[in-house]
Design a protein around this motif. Sequence first.
Motif, PDB file in Angstrom:
ATOM      1  N   GLN A  10       0.824  -1.213   0.000  1.00  0.00           N
ATOM      2  CA  GLN A  10       0.000   0.000   0.000  1.00  0.00           C
ATOM      3  C   GLN A  10       0.857   1.262   0.000  1.00  0.00           C
ATOM      4  O   GLN A  10       0.430   2.304  -0.468  1.00  0.00           O
ATOM      5  N   GLN A  11       2.073   1.149   0.509  1.00  0.00           N
ATOM      6  CA  GLN A  11       2.999   2.287   0.536  1.00  0.00           C
ATOM      7  C   GLN A  11       3.798   2.411  -0.754  1.00  0.00           C
ATOM      8  O   GLN A  11       4.690   3.242  -0.864  1.00  0.00           O
ATOM      9  N   GLY A  12       3.466   1.549  -1.740  1.00  0.00           N
ATOM     10  CA  GLY A  12       4.086   1.669  -3.056  1.00  0.00           C
ATOM     11  C   GLY A  12       5.236   0.722  -3.326  1.00  0.00           C
ATOM     12  O   GLY A  12       5.892   0.825  -4.360  1.00  0.00           O
ATOM     13  N   ASP A  13       5.516  -0.194  -2.427  1.00  0.00           N
ATOM     14  CA  ASP A  13       6.605  -1.152  -2.603  1.00  0.00           C
ATOM     15  C   ASP A  13       6.163  -2.220  -3.608  1.00  0.00           C
ATOM     16  O   ASP A  13       5.396  -3.122  -3.278  1.00  0.00           O
ATOM     17  N   ALA A  14       6.664  -2.122  -4.854  1.00  0.00           N
ATOM     18  CA  ALA A  14       6.263  -3.049  -5.919  1.00  0.00           C
ATOM     19  C   ALA A  14       6.708  -4.476  -5.610  1.00  0.00           C
ATOM     20  O   ALA A  14       5.990  -5.434  -5.900  1.00  0.00           O
ATOM     21  N   ALA A  15       7.879  -4.634  -5.013  1.00  0.00           N
ATOM     22  CA  ALA A  15       8.360  -5.976  -4.662  1.00  0.00           C
ATOM     23  C   ALA A  15       7.446  -6.615  -3.622  1.00  0.00           C
ATOM     24  O   ALA A  15       7.157  -7.818  -3.693  1.00  0.00           O
ATOM     25  N   ALA A  16       6.979  -5.823  -2.673  1.00  0.00           N
ATOM     26  CA  ALA A  16       6.060  -6.336  -1.644  1.00  0.00           C
ATOM     27  C   ALA A  16       4.734  -6.738  -2.279  1.00  0.00           C
ATOM     28  O   ALA A  16       4.131  -7.745  -1.885  1.00  0.00           O
ATOM     29  N   GLN A  22      -3.850   0.739  -6.017  1.00  0.00           N
ATOM     30  CA  GLN A  22      -3.820   0.616  -4.564  1.00  0.00           C
ATOM     31  C   GLN A  22      -4.543  -0.641  -4.132  1.00  0.00           C
ATOM     32  O   GLN A  22      -5.495  -1.076  -4.761  1.00  0.00           O
ATOM     33  N   LEU A  23      -4.034  -1.209  -3.091  1.00  0.00           N
ATOM     34  CA  LEU A  23      -4.660  -2.373  -2.496  1.00  0.00           C
ATOM     35  C   LEU A  23      -5.444  -1.905  -1.285  1.00  0.00           C
ATOM     36  O   LEU A  23      -5.038  -0.981  -0.600  1.00  0.00           O
ATOM     37  N   GLN A  24      -6.566  -2.559  -1.032  1.00  0.00           N
ATOM     38  CA  GLN A  24      -7.375  -2.167   0.114  1.00  0.00           C
ATOM     39  C   GLN A  24      -7.308  -3.236   1.171  1.00  0.00           C
ATOM     40  O   GLN A  24      -7.116  -4.401   0.877  1.00  0.00           O
ATOM     41  N   GLY A  25      -7.486  -2.812   2.402  1.00  0.00           N
ATOM     42  CA  GLY A  25      -7.521  -3.737   3.519  1.00  0.00           C
ATOM     43  C   GLY A  25      -6.354  -3.518   4.451  1.00  0.00           C
ATOM     44  O   GLY A  25      -5.282  -3.081   4.047  1.00  0.00           O
ATOM     45  N   SER A  26      -6.589  -3.824   5.706  1.00  0.00           N
ATOM     46  CA  SER A  26      -5.551  -3.618   6.700  1.00  0.00           C
ATOM     47  C   SER A  26      -5.018  -4.934   7.255  1.00  0.00           C
ATOM     48  O   SER A  26      -4.018  -4.958   7.941  1.00  0.00           O
ATOM     49  N   ASP A  27      -5.714  -6.032   6.941  1.00  0.00           N
ATOM     50  CA  ASP A  27      -5.278  -7.336   7.428  1.00  0.00           C
ATOM     51  C   ASP A  27      -5.733  -8.414   6.459  1.00  0.00           C
ATOM     52  O   ASP A  27      -6.333  -8.128   5.419  1.00  0.00           O
ATOM     53  N   ARG A  28      -5.464  -9.650   6.802  1.00  0.00           N
ATOM     54  CA  ARG A  28      -5.778 -10.802   5.958  1.00  0.00           C
ATOM     55  C   ARG A  28      -7.260 -10.835   5.566  1.00  0.00           C
ATOM     56  O   ARG A  28      -7.603 -10.998   4.396  1.00  0.00           O
ATOM     57  N   GLY A  29      -8.151 -10.680   6.545  1.00  0.00           N
ATOM     58  CA  GLY A  29      -9.589 -10.740   6.273  1.00  0.00           C
ATOM     59  C   GLY A  29     -10.045  -9.658   5.317  1.00  0.00           C
ATOM     60  O   GLY A  29     -10.805  -9.922   4.380  1.00  0.00           O
ATOM     61  N   HIS A  30      -9.580  -8.429   5.543  1.00  0.00           N
ATOM     62  CA  HIS A  30      -9.966  -7.326   4.664  1.00  0.00           C
ATOM     63  C   HIS A  30      -9.409  -7.521   3.260  1.00  0.00           C
ATOM     64  O   HIS A  30     -10.071  -7.220   2.269  1.00  0.00           O
ATOM     65  N   PHE A  31      -8.173  -8.017   3.180  1.00  0.00           N
ATOM     66  CA  PHE A  31      -7.560  -8.249   1.872  1.00  0.00           C
ATOM     67  C   PHE A  31      -8.377  -9.254   1.057  1.00  0.00           C
ATOM     68  O   PHE A  31      -8.683  -9.025  -0.109  1.00  0.00           O
ATOM     69  N   PHE A  32      -8.744 -10.376   1.690  1.00  0.00           N
ATOM     70  CA  PHE A  32      -9.489 -11.393   0.951  1.00  0.00           C
ATOM     71  C   PHE A  32     -10.925 -10.962   0.669  1.00  0.00           C
ATOM     72  O   PHE A  32     -11.516 -11.374  -0.321  1.00  0.00           O
TER      73      PHE A  32
END
Length: 184
Positions: free
Chosen positions: A12-18, A66-76
């Motif tokens: 989310q902070q822009g790290d493409a490798a992450a 941008q990716l949304q979510g703050s944890d595993r549950g939100h991401f999925f």
Amino acid sequence: MDPLADLLQRAQQGDAAARERLFAVAYDELRGQARAQLRNSGGRNTLLDTTVLVHESFLRFVQAGQLQGSDRGHFFSYAGRVMRSVIVDFARKRQAERRGGDAEHVPLDTQFAEDVRATDEELIRINDALEALQTVDDRLVKVVEMRFFAGMTEAEVAEALGVADRTVRRDWEKAKLLLTATLR
């Protein structure tokens, strides 16, 4: 800290490798979600298979910037929404291609339950009904997306939304009733 949550935060902070590593780490779970999504779409989507759905969803993540979510549950949960969007877009495309042709007409089955097998037309109608429901109760839509489209369990949905399992069960039942009424 959960490695997936750490990768998500860095992406989310822009790290493409992450971001790349995040999808590598989450790939198997995303494939599981994609299988559930395609199973719920009735397997009629010959243009989409599990791999195509995961990769198309990944491309949408990247294009969104941008990716949304703050944890595993939100991401999925977010991944489930993106996959739903991909499936509905493919269904719309297929329906547009069939319009005016010798398309097989299948009557709409308005029974909305866990074992529903949706046609392209039904997927689009379900999506439209969810958009209408979102104006009434956003949490109900999230529950449907996570349960129906992402194949998450009640416990996983409850964790992602920060509510009790019982609340998820009530929301799921309420959403099914409202969507059934809307689809009729």
